[in-house]
Design an enzyme around this catalytic site. Structure first.
Site, PDB file in Angstrom:
ATOM      1  N   HIS A 191      34.306  42.508  46.334  1.00  0.00           N
ATOM      2  CA  HIS A 191      34.101  42.922  44.949  1.00  0.00           C
ATOM      3  C   HIS A 191      33.466  41.814  44.128  1.00  0.00           C
ATOM      4  O   HIS A 191      33.451  40.653  44.536  1.00  0.00           O
ATOM      5  CB  HIS A 191      35.403  43.373  44.267  1.00  0.00           C
ATOM      6  CG  HIS A 191      36.474  42.318  44.197  1.00  0.00           C
ATOM      7  ND1 HIS A 191      37.423  42.137  45.177  1.00  0.00           N
ATOM      8  CD2 HIS A 191      36.756  41.380  43.252  1.00  0.00           C
ATOM      9  CE1 HIS A 191      38.223  41.151  44.843  1.00  0.00           C
ATOM     10  NE2 HIS A 191      37.849  40.662  43.682  1.00  0.00           N
ATOM     11  N   HIS A 207      34.099  36.153  39.082  1.00  0.00           N
ATOM     12  CA  HIS A 207      34.081  35.671  40.471  1.00  0.00           C
ATOM     13  C   HIS A 207      33.514  36.722  41.414  1.00  0.00           C
ATOM     14  O   HIS A 207      33.385  37.885  41.049  1.00  0.00           O
ATOM     15  CB  HIS A 207      35.478  35.231  40.931  1.00  0.00           C
ATOM     16  CG  HIS A 207      36.515  36.319  41.023  1.00  0.00           C
ATOM     17  ND1 HIS A 207      37.352  36.647  39.982  1.00  0.00           N
ATOM     18  CD2 HIS A 207      36.843  37.159  42.024  1.00  0.00           C
ATOM     19  CE1 HIS A 207      38.163  37.628  40.353  1.00  0.00           C
ATOM     20  NE2 HIS A 207      37.871  37.975  41.584  1.00  0.00           N
ATOM     21  N   GLU A 250      36.348  33.977  45.611  1.00  0.00           N
ATOM     22  CA  GLU A 250      37.633  34.405  46.157  1.00  0.00           C
ATOM     23  C   GLU A 250      37.382  34.822  47.613  1.00  0.00           C
ATOM     24  O   GLU A 250      36.369  35.465  47.892  1.00  0.00           O
ATOM     25  CB  GLU A 250      38.138  35.613  45.343  1.00  0.00           C
ATOM     26  CG  GLU A 250      39.447  36.205  45.829  1.00  0.00           C
ATOM     27  CD  GLU A 250      39.891  37.407  44.974  1.00  0.00           C
ATOM     28  OE1 GLU A 250      39.048  38.053  44.331  1.00  0.00           O
ATOM     29  OE2 GLU A 250      41.106  37.687  44.977  1.00  0.00           O
TER      30      GLU A 250
HETATM   31 CO    CO Z   1      39.057  39.280  42.725  1.00  0.00          CO
END
Ligand code: CO
Length: 134
Positions: free
Chosen positions: A7, A79, A130
């Site tokens: 994502h 992020h 991440e």
């Molecule tokens: Co995230």
């Protein structure tokens, strides 16, 4: 090491307005807002054919998103999340290569109920990364 883009997270000052933009203007499928108190965020997931967008809004007083929004008042990309097969092996390799792992260095359970780690933007082209074990 990294696999699919899981994502992209975008911090937004107005979650309802952002969800409406994605749903009505861009024609995407969006979920109802979900509070994640452990992460200090309320999140709306935008489901795209090949990945997800997460619209993040601060929840609580010490939300990590609040500070970001104070600097980026109209919102912004917060992020990107890449999938890895083995998060501990990925972490150890990253440390060996000189990358900085944020926080304690131990994976914690992320917004999708899976172990995640965050990597310093300084090591990755100014972007908070991440990694999530899938
Ligand atoms: Co995230």
């Amino acid at each position: 090491m990294i696999g699919r883009l899981n994502h992209v997270a975008i911090a937004v000052p107005d979650l309802a307005a952002a969800a409406k933009t994605y749903e009505q203007t861009l024609g995407a499928k969006v979920t109802a807002p979900k509070d994640l108190p452990d992460h200090g965020v309320t999140v709306v997931f935008v489901e795209l054919p090949n990945t997800k967008i997460e619209l993040l809004h601060p929840l609580g007083d010490d939300s990590p998103i609040a500070k970001f929004l104070s600097k980026n008042t109209s919102g912004g990309m917060h992020h990107v999340c890449y999938e890895v097969e083995d998060i501990l092996a990925a972490r150890d390799q990253l440390i060996k290569d000189g990358a900085k792992i944020l926080g304690s260095g131990e994976p914690r359970i992320g917004a999708h109920g899976k172990p995640v780690l965050f990597l310093s933007p300084k090591d990755f082209c100014g972007t908070l990364v991440e990694i999530e074990q899938v």
